[in-house]
Scaffold this active site. Structure first.
Site, short mmCIF file in Angstrom:
data_model
loop_
_atom_site.label_atom_id
_atom_site.label_comp_id
_atom_site.label_asym_id
_atom_site.label_seq_id
_atom_site.Cartn_x
_atom_site.Cartn_y
_atom_site.Cartn_z
N HIS A 4 0.86 -1.18 0.00
CA HIS A 4 0.00 0.00 0.00
C HIS A 4 0.90 1.24 0.00
O HIS A 4 2.07 1.19 0.40
CB HIS A 4 -0.90 0.00 1.24
N GLU A 41 1.21 3.88 1.85
CA GLU A 41 1.85 4.28 3.11
C GLU A 41 3.00 3.33 3.46
O GLU A 41 4.07 3.77 3.89
CB GLU A 41 0.84 4.29 4.26
N CYS A 47 -5.63 2.24 5.96
CA CYS A 47 -6.31 1.00 6.34
C CYS A 47 -5.64 0.48 7.61
O CYS A 47 -4.57 0.96 8.01
CB CYS A 47 -6.23 -0.03 5.21
N CYS A 94 -1.91 -0.27 7.26
CA CYS A 94 -1.07 0.93 7.15
C CYS A 94 -1.06 1.71 8.46
O CYS A 94 -0.03 2.26 8.85
CB CYS A 94 -1.58 1.79 6.01
#
Lengths: 165, 165
Positions: free
Chosen positions: B62, B64, B92, B95
């Site tokens: 992801h 991040e 999320c 993250c």
């Protein structure tokens, strides 16, 4: 957690013994925290992971994340369908999130988050922070430019050739 | 989420505009989902990340996580002390967990988890799963060999040369 299923339904002690061995190795070689994980498909070990946070200078290199990344590389996929994960400790929220994104069949774990907390790890704190609204968390979270972001998500929704994950 | 601080206290629109640009780039190049992130120290961009899940076959890639990993490599550390994270969407749980482990100063975000859910991403589902006891989650979680695992954690506690993170 009184409602945990004990003894394990289907867990293989050979795999969990390997995971605990990995967790001890990680500790003794000072690669990171005392944690290990495996990804299994059928009866085959697809990948092993140990906590490598301090070795690699990577705060995301928890055993489960390392094992998931390696298994996805090995299987050439971003989904661990029909795979099982064995981990020496209940996954922290980061690892649990990674597990949900990877979508394995089942997770077998040995230690609990409170054991990790007693060993000085933040897992339990992070579990308590997550349900809070962003503005009340101990790491401040500030929203800005909401509209601009939703415009991109609307473009994604309208995009015909997107790859879902 | 009515209690979010708006407008941003200290967020830099130049950085957030860059993040939203990155999220659009990620979508248009089909590298992954429409998400971007930056790690900033002072007024300097240390790293950029875009969602690369489908490009790299890595469910943990992801925006991040990618930005955090790159920033830690660039800064040669596993802690993002005095750094800020800008992300195009509320992180999320994976993250957010990664952010807690990296320990930046503040997180600026644009979209919300419900926006991500409307665009077909599981963030909101995972937020709802996390507080459940392991045995009640939609991915089954089974505990086994608890004692063996706690023995390793006790050895860690007794270890004088451990590197805490």
């Amino acid at each position: 957690m009184n409602d945990i299923v004990k003894p394990p339904a289907g867990g293989n002690a050979v795999f969990m013994r390997r995971v605990i061995e990995l967790s001890r190795e990680s500790m003794n070689t000072l690669h990171g925290g005392p944690f290990g994980a495996l990804v299994i498909k059928g009866e085959k070990i697809i990948s092993e992971g140990t906590n490598s946070v301090t070795l690699w200078n990577d705060p995301t290199a928890h055993a489960e994340v390392v094992a998931i990344r390696r298994a996805c590389t090995a299987l050439n996929t971003f989904q661990l369908t029909d795979c099982d994960i064995y981990t020496s400790c209940e996954p922290c929220p980061m690892c649990l999130g990674a597990i949900y994104w990877a979508r394995p069949r089942v997770v077998y774990y040995a230690g609990e988050r409170t054991d990790a907390a007693q060993a000085g790890f933040d897992d339990d704190l992070i579990y308590r922070e997550l349900p809070l609204p962003p503005s009340r968390r101990s790491i401040p979270m500030v929203q800005m430019m909401h509209e601009e972001a939703t415009r991109v998500l609307a473009e994604w929704n309208a995009k015909p050739d997107k790859i879902r994950y």
